[in-house]
Enzyme design. Structure first.
Site, PDB file in Angstrom:
ATOM      1  CD  GLU A   1      -3.191  -0.641   2.148  1.00  0.00           C
ATOM      2  OE1 GLU A   1      -3.247   0.478   2.707  1.00  0.00           O
ATOM      3  OE2 GLU A   1      -4.064  -1.514   2.318  1.00  0.00           O
TER       4      GLU A   1
ATOM      5  CG  HIS B   1      -5.055   4.265   1.875  1.00  0.00           C
ATOM      6  ND1 HIS B   1      -6.140   4.967   2.332  1.00  0.00           N
ATOM      7  CD2 HIS B   1      -5.373   2.956   2.009  1.00  0.00           C
ATOM      8  CE1 HIS B   1      -7.065   4.110   2.751  1.00  0.00           C
ATOM      9  NE2 HIS B   1      -6.635   2.875   2.556  1.00  0.00           N
TER      10      HIS B   1
ATOM     11  CG  HIS C   1      -7.606  -0.713  -0.545  1.00  0.00           C
ATOM     12  ND1 HIS C   1      -8.956  -0.502  -0.359  1.00  0.00           N
ATOM     13  CD2 HIS C   1      -6.986  -0.221   0.567  1.00  0.00           C
ATOM     14  CE1 HIS C   1      -9.139   0.102   0.824  1.00  0.00           C
ATOM     15  NE2 HIS C   1      -7.967   0.295   1.390  1.00  0.00           N
TER      16      HIS C   1
ATOM     17  CG  ASP D   1      -9.216   2.203   4.795  1.00  0.00           C
ATOM     18  OD1 ASP D   1      -8.058   2.074   5.240  1.00  0.00           O
ATOM     19  OD2 ASP D   1      -9.573   1.819   3.673  1.00  0.00           O
TER      20      ASP D   1
END
Ligand SMILES: [Zn+2]
Length: 132
Positions: A22, A76, A78, A89
């Site tokens: 990530e 961010h 995945h 999250d």
């Protein structure tokens, strides 16, 4: 939220280059329009978690303030998950800004934006604006 193609591309390149881990970063701007992408090191170095490197995060916050901009979003990736916020999250959301999630699950990277409030995620439109 309005995003120039070059900023959209910079985010995509950043998260792509760190897959399968990530990646994370910040978006700064004004009037709901992104003006700067600030990648931050993922201290977790994990394919399923991110934790912003505290020193880099602080340096990014200082840069945003020094340049008279606002923190608009945290992004961010995945790499192998969906482009939606995970339960983690939602639990970890600590700033009242938009969360942008990039997913590489289907080969082509895609992103969606969410506002997380009181344990609920609501989708926010990410509009790519034309021009440079
Ligand atoms: Zn996530």
């Amino acid at each position: 939220m309005h995003i120039h193609p070059r900023h959209w591309g910079a985010m995509r390149t950043h998260v792509e280059s760190h897959a399968p881990l990530e990646a994370c970063g910040l978006l700064a701007g004004k009037n709901n329009t992104v003006e700067k992408v600030l990648p931050v090191r993922n201290q977790a170095q994990s394919p399923t978690r991110f934790l912003m490197d505290p020193a880099e995060q602080l340096a990014a916050f200082d840069w945003i303030e020094a340049n008279d901009l606002e923190l608009l979003a945290i992004y961010h990736s995945h790499p192998n998950g969906p482009e939606t916020v995970s339960a983690t999250d939602i639990e970890d959301a600590s700033y009242p800004v938009v969360s942008i999630i990039w997913s590489g699950k289907n080969g082509a990277w895609q992103a969606r934006g969410f506002r997380i409030e009181d344990g609920q995620a609501t989708e926010v439109e990410l509009r790519i604006i034309s021009g440079e």
